[in-house]
Design a protein around this motif. Structure first.
Motif, PDB file in Angstrom:
ATOM      1  N   SER A  78      39.788  35.174  27.445  1.00 49.04           N
ATOM      2  CA  SER A  78      39.055  34.865  28.697  1.00 49.04           C
ATOM      3  C   SER A  78      39.003  35.857  29.594  1.00 49.04           C
ATOM      4  CB  SER A  78      40.041  33.576  29.095  1.00 49.04           C
ATOM      5  OG  SER A  78      40.218  32.706  28.067  1.00 49.04           O
ATOM      6  N   ARG A  79      38.621  36.945  29.536  1.00 44.21           N
ATOM      7  CA  ARG A  79      38.829  38.142  30.473  1.00 44.21           C
ATOM      8  C   ARG A  79      37.709  37.793  31.648  1.00 44.21           C
ATOM      9  NH1 ARG A  79      37.032  43.327  27.264  1.00 44.21           N
ATOM     10  NH2 ARG A  79      38.316  42.308  25.823  1.00 44.21           N
ATOM     11  N   GLY A  80      36.471  37.202  31.221  1.00 41.74           N
ATOM     12  CA  GLY A  80      35.499  36.990  32.135  1.00 41.74           C
ATOM     13  C   GLY A  80      35.738  35.885  33.266  1.00 41.74           C
ATOM     14  N   TRP A  81      36.637  34.704  32.462  1.00 37.36           N
ATOM     15  CA  TRP A  81      37.097  33.594  33.404  1.00 37.36           C
ATOM     16  C   TRP A  81      38.086  34.357  34.454  1.00 37.36           C
ATOM     17  CZ3 TRP A  81      34.246  29.611  34.028  1.00 37.36           C
ATOM     18  CH2 TRP A  81      33.639  29.127  32.844  1.00 37.36           C
ATOM     19  N   LEU A 182      38.326  23.553  39.072  1.00 28.50           N
ATOM     20  CA  LEU A 182      37.465  23.110  37.818  1.00 28.50           C
ATOM     21  C   LEU A 182      37.182  24.315  36.774  1.00 28.50           C
ATOM     22  CD1 LEU A 182      34.856  21.054  40.250  1.00 28.50           C
ATOM     23  CD2 LEU A 182      36.445  20.093  38.476  1.00 28.50           C
ATOM     24  N   LEU A 183      37.262  25.538  37.314  1.00 31.07           N
ATOM     25  CA  LEU A 183      37.009  26.503  36.437  1.00 31.07           C
ATOM     26  C   LEU A 183      38.243  26.786  35.626  1.00 31.07           C
ATOM     27  CD1 LEU A 183      35.042  29.176  38.795  1.00 31.07           C
ATOM     28  CD2 LEU A 183      34.151  28.082  37.066  1.00 31.07           C
ATOM     29  N   ASN A 184      39.151  26.507  36.393  1.00 32.83           N
ATOM     30  CA  ASN A 184      40.698  26.604  35.699  1.00 32.83           C
ATOM     31  C   ASN A 184      40.691  25.841  34.263  1.00 32.83           C
ATOM     32  OD1 ASN A 184      42.674  28.443  35.740  1.00 32.83           O
ATOM     33  ND2 ASN A 184      44.025  26.805  36.434  1.00 32.83           N
ATOM     34  N   CYS A 201      43.332  40.205  38.883  1.00 28.05           N
ATOM     35  CA  CYS A 201      41.855  40.355  38.856  1.00 28.05           C
ATOM     36  C   CYS A 201      41.539  40.205  40.357  1.00 28.05           C
ATOM     37  CB  CYS A 201      41.201  39.424  38.070  1.00 28.05           C
ATOM     38  SG  CYS A 201      41.277  39.696  36.351  1.00 28.05           S
ATOM     39  N   GLY A 202      42.049  39.567  41.192  1.00 32.65           N
ATOM     40  CA  GLY A 202      41.702  39.413  42.507  1.00 32.65           C
ATOM     41  C   GLY A 202      42.266  40.453  43.509  1.00 32.65           C
ATOM     42  N   LEU A 203      43.171  41.212  42.993  1.00 35.91           N
ATOM     43  CA  LEU A 203      43.735  42.347  43.682  1.00 35.91           C
ATOM     44  C   LEU A 203      42.512  43.487  43.936  1.00 35.91           C
ATOM     45  CD1 LEU A 203      47.339  43.051  42.307  1.00 35.91           C
ATOM     46  CD2 LEU A 203      46.670  42.058  44.488  1.00 35.91           C
ATOM     47  N   PRO A 204      41.643  43.768  42.832  1.00 35.01           N
ATOM     48  CA  PRO A 204      40.770  44.988  43.063  1.00 35.01           C
ATOM     49  C   PRO A 204      39.763  44.420  44.547  1.00 35.01           C
ATOM     50  CG  PRO A 204      41.237  44.731  40.805  1.00 35.01           C
ATOM     51  CD  PRO A 204      41.691  43.675  41.487  1.00 35.01           C
ATOM     52  N   TRP A 205      39.615  43.021  44.227  1.00 37.34           N
ATOM     53  CA  TRP A 205      38.690  42.723  45.400  1.00 37.34           C
ATOM     54  C   TRP A 205      39.216  42.844  46.975  1.00 37.34           C
ATOM     55  CZ3 TRP A 205      33.895  41.544  44.003  1.00 37.34           C
ATOM     56  CH2 TRP A 205      33.420  40.904  42.983  1.00 37.34           C
TER      57      TRP A 205
END
Length: 313
Positions: A78-81, A182-184, A201-205
């Motif tokens: 699920s990397r995209g998610w 909802l995405l989760n 995945c949020g840390l780079p942002w």
């Protein structure tokens, strides 16, 4: 044997109650922690430090529980998610939420953010193709009546917002949070692993946002203490306590009702710790929001049916 099973179930329910109350207590403190921390940190600094702390905490939990092998497996599936979810939370959600707390008194931002449950029900109609129930529609009207009372501080005749941007951000945070959950729903698996990958995945942002704003400014010690507290309790420990409560209870609805203790406790702590005078309109608006959420969850209907049952007999 039956007695032993009953005693075991009672013990599990008692543990579930303690876990749930501990989670609610954690959540009740975070509005005050947000407001106090923002005296020393920018919203971006606060969300960045708290997200790093939460990511490290979840990594520790995964190692401690022996679930490290699930990380690579979940990422492959699920990397995209996870990349999408990481943008929503922690990056966008907490950045919007902390900016709302920066602009609004905590007593206004916290109840406004609490309407996310009704937003979730409303967005489930177009996203998950669910049917909008009558109670969802009524709950939305009641909740957003409470939002108007809080945002205008009870001055409904003029509908004048003292901080329209802060109100808009607080309400936007509910939409982002509802979209996140909802995405989760598209991802199964271990909750701690999912949260670790999402926050990673949020840390780079967040790093990109820090660079865009001109680099990292080292905050004072008080700011670090507040951000670490938020990372541990808002984004980490409370989540695991609530998960443990749901695992040990035999009635999810009964445990879920404890969440209604959080906003009143939060207002009390805001008054004691932050020093805000709680406006009567905030209490009235919060009452409407809680009533709306109770209608949406079916609590009001169940209560009326229980009261009618003895009369029918």
């Amino acid at each position: 044997m039956a007695l032993s099973a009953t005693q075991s179930a009672d013990a599990d329910n008692r543990r579930a109650t303690l876990f749930a109350l501990a989670a609610v207590l954690c959540w009740s403190t975070v509005a005050s922690a947000f407001k106090l921390s923002l005296q020393y940190l920018s919203p971006l600094q606060l969300v960045t430090i708290a997200s790093v702390v939460s990511t490290l905490f979840m990594a520790g939990v995964i190692v401690w529980r022996g679930h490290t092998a699930q990380v690579a497996s979940a990422w492959r599936q699920s990397r995209g998610w996870f990349i999408t979810l990481g943008f929503c939370n922690p990056f966008l959600y907490y950045l919007v939420l902390f900016n709302a707390y920066d602009l609004l008194p905590a007593q206004q931002a916290q109840p406004l953010n609490y309407t996310w449950g009704v937003v979730l029900a409303l967005l489930s109609v177009p996203v998950l193709k669910q049917t909008l129930r009558r109670q969802d529609f009524v709950a939305g009207i009641v909740c957003y009546s409470g939002v108007l009372v809080i945002a205008t501080q009870g001055n409904l005749s003029e509908l004048r917002f003292e901080q329209p941007l802060g109100v808009a951000l607080a309400l936007l945070s509910t939409v982002i949070w509802a979209c996140y959950w909802l995405l989760n729903t598209r991802i199964g698996g271990n909750a701690a692993v999912n949260l670790f990958l999402t926050f990673s995945c949020g840390l780079p942002w967040l790093a990109a946002a820090v660079w865009w704003q001109g680099g990292w400014q080292w905050p004072p010690l008080a700011g670090w203490v507040g951000a670490v507290y938020v990372g541990l309790f808002e984004m980490g420990i409370a989540f695991l306590l609530w998960q443990a409560a749901l695992l040990h209870c035999d009635n999810t609805a009964r445990i879920s009702n404890y969440i209604y203790l959080s906003p009143p406790l939060s207002l009390l702590l805001i008054a004691l710790l932050v020093g805000e005078h709680i406006h009567p309109a905030t209490i009235a608006g919060l009452g409407l929001i809680l009533l709306g959420v109770a209608i949406q969850q079916g609590l009001v209907r169940r209560l009326l049916l229980r009261r009618q049952a003895p009369l029918n007999k």
